[in-house]
Motif scaffolding. Structure first.
Motif, short mmCIF file in Angstrom:
data_model
loop_
_atom_site.label_atom_id
_atom_site.label_comp_id
_atom_site.label_asym_id
_atom_site.label_seq_id
_atom_site.Cartn_x
_atom_site.Cartn_y
_atom_site.Cartn_z
N ARG A 20 -5.74 -11.94 -3.08
CA ARG A 20 -4.51 -11.18 -2.90
C ARG A 20 -4.78 -9.71 -3.20
O ARG A 20 -5.29 -9.38 -4.28
CB ARG A 20 -3.42 -11.71 -3.82
N LEU A 22 -3.04 -5.92 -3.31
CA LEU A 22 -1.77 -5.22 -3.42
C LEU A 22 -2.01 -3.72 -3.30
O LEU A 22 -2.88 -3.17 -3.97
CB LEU A 22 -1.12 -5.52 -4.78
N CYS A 43 3.17 -10.36 -8.32
CA CYS A 43 2.40 -10.48 -7.08
C CYS A 43 1.10 -11.25 -7.28
O CYS A 43 0.46 -11.65 -6.30
CB CYS A 43 2.09 -9.09 -6.50
N PRO A 45 -2.01 -10.34 -8.08
CA PRO A 45 -3.09 -9.81 -7.24
C PRO A 45 -4.46 -9.98 -7.88
O PRO A 45 -4.61 -10.02 -9.10
CB PRO A 45 -2.73 -8.32 -7.16
N CYS A 218 0.68 -10.60 5.32
CA CYS A 218 0.78 -9.27 4.73
C CYS A 218 2.18 -8.73 4.92
O CYS A 218 2.76 -8.86 6.01
CB CYS A 218 -0.25 -8.33 5.37
N LEU A 242 1.67 -6.46 -0.04
CA LEU A 242 0.82 -7.53 -0.55
C LEU A 242 0.19 -8.28 0.61
O LEU A 242 0.89 -8.72 1.52
CB LEU A 242 1.64 -8.49 -1.41
#
Length: 250
Positions: A20, A22, A43, A45, A218, A242
């Motif tokens: 992931r 961000l 998120c 990430p 995304c 993200l």
């Protein structure tokens, strides 16, 4: 897009890595720092490509505090890159970093890149955070510098993300998208517009990836656990982008 609609980070049996990424303009942490950290943490990430990180008094302390609140570590950037900053989870092994200052145009804010080469699982990739100029001619030249710097990282795969200061129809954005995958355009998952949180009406922030990386989704995330719309408005003057990506094993 609920955050649950994007794949979780994982390492595949063949060594490829689902990660992931961000991208987030944080306006020098001048807004609600706790809301900002809640958004980043929610998120989940692996890599955070920040723009407008603190650049002045005790900037390293501010960056370290944000990383700690977000359950991340500082990789590179900040004042030494004139604003771009890289954060990562402990999942990433950092091979090397380099902060790059771009040529200064008198009367304009100096720009730079925060870059690194990292390994996650058996995947190896270059990473670049950027914040391009408000002036069209300079912005177009800087878009070319992004592509040149990614090539110079000499990694088999790469991601670049940032505040492009231009919509997708602009020639600087198109210069990047001609060589890289514009991840939202490839597989949109979530909101499109990143500016402004109170009235989203334009996409000027983006995540780009080299061609061999598989884009799994995304966009601007919605439904983040523990995060309200008020948090997104309070955190900074941009919305986050993200991306979930599958990076082949090296």
């Amino acid at each position: 897009m609920s955050i649950t609609e994007l794949p979780n980070s994982r390492t595949e049996p063949d060594g490829s890595a689902v990660i992931r990424v961000l991208s987030y303009n944080i306006r020098s942490m001048r807004d609600d720092e706790d809301a900002l950290a809640r958004v980043i943490r929610a998120c989940a990430p692996d890599l955070v490509l920040v723009q407008e990180a603190p650049r002045f008094f005790r900037w390293r302390k501010h960056a370290a505090r944000l990383a700690a609140k977000s359950d991340l570590v500082v990789v590179s950037g900040g004042a030494t890159a004139s604003g771009p900053l890289l954060l990562s989870s402990l999942r990433a092994t950092v091979e090397r970093t380099e902060d790059v200052l771009l040529p200064l145009t008198p009367g304009l804010h100096r720009r730079g890149f925060a870059t690194a080469v990292v390994r996650i699982g058996r995947a190896r990739l270059g990473v670049l955070s950027c914040h391009l100029s408000l002036r069209e001619e300079e912005r177009y030249a800087q878009a070319g510098m992004v592509l040149d710097r990614l090539a110079a990282l000499d990694a088999p795969h790469a991601v670049a993300a940032g505040d492009i200061n231009e919509r997708p129809g602009g020639r600087s954005f198109r210069r990047l998208a001609a060589e890289l995958q514009d991840c939202w355009a490839v597989r949109p998952r979530g909101g499109e517009y990143t500016s402004t949180p109170g009235d989203p009406h334009q996409r000027i922030d983006a995540v780009f990836a080299t061609k061999e990386i598989e884009v799994l989704g995304c966009g601007v995330p919605h439904g983040l656990p523990g995060v309200t719309d008020a948090d997104l408005r309070a955190a900074t003057d941009h919305l986050p982008v993200l991306a979930a990506l599958r990076v082949p094993a090296t």
